[in-house]
Enzyme design. Structure first.
Site, mmCIF file in Angstrom:
data_model
loop_
_atom_site.group_PDB
_atom_site.id
_atom_site.type_symbol
_atom_site.label_atom_id
_atom_site.label_comp_id
_atom_site.label_asym_id
_atom_site.label_seq_id
_atom_site.Cartn_x
_atom_site.Cartn_y
_atom_site.Cartn_z
ATOM 1 N N ASP A 123 0.810 -1.261 -0.032
ATOM 2 C CA ASP A 123 -0.080 -0.126 0.081
ATOM 3 C C ASP A 123 1.133 1.271 -0.036
ATOM 4 O O ASP A 123 1.874 1.341 0.801
ATOM 5 C CB ASP A 123 -0.823 0.087 1.145
ATOM 6 C CG ASP A 123 -2.020 1.027 1.226
ATOM 7 O OD1 ASP A 123 -2.795 0.786 0.424
ATOM 8 O OD2 ASP A 123 -1.795 1.960 2.190
ATOM 9 N N GLU A 165 1.641 0.331 -4.969
ATOM 10 C CA GLU A 165 1.272 1.635 -5.377
ATOM 11 C C GLU A 165 2.208 2.516 -5.423
ATOM 12 O O GLU A 165 2.721 3.372 -4.603
ATOM 13 C CB GLU A 165 0.059 2.100 -4.511
ATOM 14 C CG GLU A 165 -1.070 1.429 -4.341
ATOM 15 C CD GLU A 165 -2.235 1.884 -3.595
ATOM 16 O OE1 GLU A 165 -3.361 2.175 -3.867
ATOM 17 O OE2 GLU A 165 -2.080 2.204 -2.316
#
Ligand code: CA
Length: 649
Positions: free
Chosen positions: A347, A376
Site C-alpha cells: 500500500d 502503489e
C-alpha cells in the site's frame, strides 16, 4: 554499554527537540542501537520461552503475563538490560498460549504495549500470545505451491474476505469469515457457484486479499464484527491475522488456523495468494505499540516536529530507519514462511524508500523467487528525498516489483476522481496514445510511447480495484442510463486489461459488473454495499462467461505475456485504425505463441468501421466475432464498442 548509560532520555511524543544525549531522530541512534538479531519477540519451546524486546530509550522494562486476552491481573517480571538497546528474559516454564504484554518506563512514564513481533493475539489485538506455531497448522497443510512459470503469467483477482460470502444467498456456512471463503461447493441463486468455487472457475492465477493482518478495533470491534465493516487499511498488529474474520476471535489459534485453511484451500485449487500489506502508516501515531515502546523512532516527522502525513492517514512510518526496515523485512518473511503467502502488495509503496524495497526483493528471492511484489508507486509528497521514493519515477531501481498503472486506468475509463470524465472506451479518441503506452506494458516503446517501466513485469494493468467507483458505477456516470452501452464499454475496458502487456488485475465482481450503488469509496459502508451480490452474478452469467473467455484467451496466447521489453519492441506493431480505435499486431510467434500473427482491435466507436488489415496471411476470427459484419481477405468490417481479435495460424 557506556554510551547507553550516559543517555538521559526525556522524550515528548513526537517532539524532536525534547531529547538530550543521542536523539532518537538522529542517524547516530541507529549506529549505536540498531539490533540485527533474529530473536526479537517470544521464542517458544515447551521447556521455556525466550523474550527479547528492543527499547533503547527505556530505563526499565517488564514482561507482563496474563491468563486472558482482556481483563484480569498480570504477573510482572523484570526484563534484563541486554546489548544494543534490547531487553531479555528466559522463562523456564511452559508458557504456551499465555497472553503477554511489555511495560517500559520511558522518562517518567510507564507504557504498556503489545510486542510488535507477537505472532498471536487475544481479542482485538490488545495482548500478544505465546504460541507454538506448529500447533496452528490445519489438516493437509503443506508447502506445495501452485505452478507459476513466470511472473508475467500472473492474473490477479483482488477480494475482501468478508465480501465474498457476506451476502445472504452466498450459501456459505461461516458468512464473512475465512472459513466461509474456504468452503467448497457453495451455491447461490439459480445454482450459481459462489465464493471459492466461483473464483476457481474464472481461471485467474492469484487472489489478492485486502488486509488480513490485525487492524484497528475502531474500524471493526472483534467482539461485535457484524456492527461495522471496514477494508482494514489501519494496521494495529502486523504479524497476526485480523480476528473479525475468525469463527472465535477470543481463541488466539482460531484466526491463525482458519486463515491457513483458507490459504490451503486456494493452493489446493491451483490459486496463489497475495497479501495486501500496509507498512506505510499505522492506525494511530500516538497509540500504536511502536510509539509506546520507543517514542518518536518509527515514524517520520516534519521539520516542525509534527507527524508527517504523506499517507493522508495522519502518520507515516520511517522505512529508512534501521529498525523499522528490519521490522518490515522480518514481518514479510514471517508471512511468507509461516503462512505460505505467494505475493505482497504494498500500500502506498511510494512512501517507502527504494533500499527497503530492494532488500525485501532480495530476502524473498532467497526464499522463493516466484513470490510476487507489487505496489502503489504513486509520486506522492513525503519527507523522503525524491530519489529515494519507491515510486514509478524510480522504477529502473525497482526491478521485479510491479507498479499499478494509473495512466492506463485513467486513459481507458476516464478520471476516477471526476465521475463524468470520459476515457477511451467512452469515446475520448485523443487518449489513444495513452492506451498504446499501456498496451506496450508501460516500457520504452519509442520516443512517443514511454511510461515508466523497464520491463513488462513492472506494470500492473487494471481499470477497477477496491478504491473509487466500481467500473460499472463510473461508466454509468459517463454514459448515463443506456445500460447496453455501459455494458459494452465495461467489456471493452476489461478486454484491454486482459490483452495488454504486463500483469493484469481484476477486482472481485468486475466479471459481473459489480455495483456499489454509486458509493465512491466504500471502505466503511455496510455489507449491503460491499458484498458480492450473487443474485447479480446469476443474472449476469453471460458477462461472467465473457471474462472467463478473456482469461482463457490470455492463457492460451503467450503473445499477450511477453517477458521482456526487447521482445515487445520487436514483436508488437501498432496499426492504422479509425478514430476512437486502437489496433496492433503481435507478429512472428510473439512470446512463443502458436499463432503466427495476432491482430487486436479496440473499437470504442459505437458505429461501423471498415479497416484494411496488414498483409500477413489469411486472417481468421479469434475473439469478438459477434461484432464482425465481414472479414474478407484484408478487409474487416466491424460494428459497435468491442474488442476483436484475429489470427494468422
Ligand atoms: Ca482487529
Amino acid at each position: 554499554m557506556a554510551v547507553q548509560q550516559e543517555l538521559d532520555f526525556d522524550i515528548d511524543y513526537g517532539s524532536p527537540s525534547a531529547t538530550r544525549g543521542i536523539s532518537v531522530f538522529s542517524q547516530e541512534f541507529d549506529a549505536h542501537f540498531a539490533y540485527m538479531g533474529d530473536d526479537l519477540g517470544a521464542v517458544y519451546t515447551p521447556d521455556g520461552t525466550s523474550f527479547r524486546l528492543w527499547a533503547p530509550t527505556a530505563s526499565q522494562a517488564r514482561l507482563v503475563l496474563y491468563r486472558e486476552g482482556e481483563g484480569g491481573d498480570g504477573e510482572e517480571l523484570p526484563l534484563e538490560r541486554s546489548y544494543r538497546g534490547t531487553w531479555a528474559l528466559h522463562h523456564t516454564s511452559d508458557l504456551r498460549n499465555r497472553f503477554y504484554t511489555y511495560k517500559v518506563l520511558v522518562g517518567e512514564q510507564w507504557n504498556e504495549a503489545v510486542d510488535p513481533y507477537a505472532k498471536a493475539l487475544g481479542i482485538n489485538g490488545d495482548r500478544g500470545v505465546i504460541v507454538d506455531m506448529a500447533a496452528t497448522n490445519p489438516q493437509g497443510w503443506n508447502k506445495v505451491k501452485p505452478p507459476l512459470d513466470d511472473s508475467i503469467d500472473t492474473i490477479i483477482y483482488e477480494l475482501h474476505v468478508r465480501d465474498m460470502t457476506s451476502h445472504p444467498a452466498s450459501g456459505a456456512v461461516h458468512k464473512g469469515k475465512y472459513l466461509g471463503l474456504a468452503q467448497a461447493g457453495t451455491c447461490g441463486p439459480d445454482g450459481v457457484a459462489t465464493g471459492l468455487d466461483h473464483i476457481a472457475s474464472l481461471g485467474i492465477t492469484h487472489v489478492q486479499l485486502l488486509p488480513i493482518y490485525d487492524y484497528s478495533t475502531l474500524s471493526v470491534d472483534e467482539r461485535t464484527p457484524e456492527e461495522r465493516y471496514n477494508w482494514g487499511y489501519d494496521p494495529k498488529n502486523y504479524n497476526a491475522p485480523e480476528g473479525s474474520y475468525a469463527v472465535d476471535p477470543y481463541d488466539p489459534l482460531s484466526r491463525i488456523r482458519e486463515l491457513k485453511q483458507l490459504i490451503q484451500a486456494f493452493h489446493d485449487r491451483g490459486i496463489r495468494v497475495i497479501m495486501d500489506v500496509v507498512y506505510n502508516h499505522v492506525y494511530d501515531g500516538y497509540r500504536i505499540n511502536f510509539t509506546k515502546l520507543v517514542p518518536g523512532y518509527y515514524l517520520r516527522y516534519t521539520e516542525n516536529g509534527e507527524l508527517a502525513d504523506g499517507s493522508f492517514c495522519g502518520n507515516e512510518t520511517a522505512s529508512e530507519r534501521q529498525m523499522m526496515r528490519k521490522f518490515i523485512v522480518d514481518s514479510i518473511l514471517h508471512w511468507a514462511q509461516e503462512y505460505h503467502i505467494d505475493g505482497f502488495r504494498f500500500d502506498l509503496m511510494g512512501l517507502h524508500d527504494v533500499e527497503t524495497m530492494q532488500i525485501i526483493r532480495q530476502s524473498l528471492d532467497r526464499l522463493d523467487p516466484s513470490i510476487l511484489m507489487l505496489g502503489e508507486g504513486w509520486a506522492m509528497e513525503c519527507e523522503l528525498p525524491p530519489q529515494d521514493r519507491a515510486n514509478q519515477g524510480n522504477a529502473p531501481r525497482l526491478k521485479r516489483i510491479g507498479q499499478f498503472n494509473d495512466h492506463l486506468r485513467n486513459a481507458v475509463k476516464g478520471s476516477p476522481f471526476f465521475g463524468p470524465d470520459s476515457g477511451f472506451v467512452g469515446g475520448a479518441g485523443y487518449l489513444g496514445d495513452e492506451v498504446r503506452k499501456g498496451v506496450a506494458g508501460a516500457i520504452y516503446y519509442n520516443d512517443q510511447l514511454y511510461s515508466y517501466a523497464s520491463e513488462p513485469d513492472q506494470t500492473i494493468n487494471y481499470v477497477e480495484c477496491h478504491d473509487n467507483y466500481t467500473l460499472w458505477d463510473k461508466l454509468k456516470l459517463v454514459a448515463g442510463r443506456d445500460e447496453e452501452t455501459v455494458k459494452a464499454m465495461h467489456r471493452l475496458s476489461t478486454a484491454i486489461v486482459m490483452t495488454s502487456q504486463g500483469i493484469p488485475f481484476l477486482h472481485a465482481g468486475q466479471e459481473f459488473m459489480r455495483t456499489k450503488q454509486g458509493v465512491e469509496n466504500s471502505y466503511q459502508s455496510p455489507d449491503t454495499i460491499n458484498w458480492m451480490d450473487w443474485s447479480r452474478a446469476a443474472k449476469r452469467w453471460d458477462d461472467v462467461e465473457f471474462v472467463r473467455q478473456l482469461i482463457k484467451l490470455r492463457r492460451e496466447h503467450p503473445a499477450f505475456r511477453m517477458k521482456t521489453a526487447a521482445d515487445i519492441r520487436s514483436h508488437l506493431r501498432f496499426e492504422a485504425a479509425p478514430e476512437q480505435s486502437v489496433a496492433y499486431t503481435l507478429r512472428d510467434y510473439a512470446g512463443g505463441d502458436t499463432s503466427r500473427h495476432l491482430y487486436i482491435l479496440y473499437h470504442a466507436c459505437p458505429g461501423d468501421s471498415c479497416l484494411t488489415l496488414p498483409e500477413l496471411g489469411q486472417w481468421q476470427l479469434r475473439f469478438g466475432g459477434e461484432h464482425v459484419h465481414s472479414l474478407t481477405g484484408n478487409r474487416l468490417h466491424v460494428y459497435g464498442i468491442a474488442m476483436v481479435v484475429l489470427e494468422v495460424l
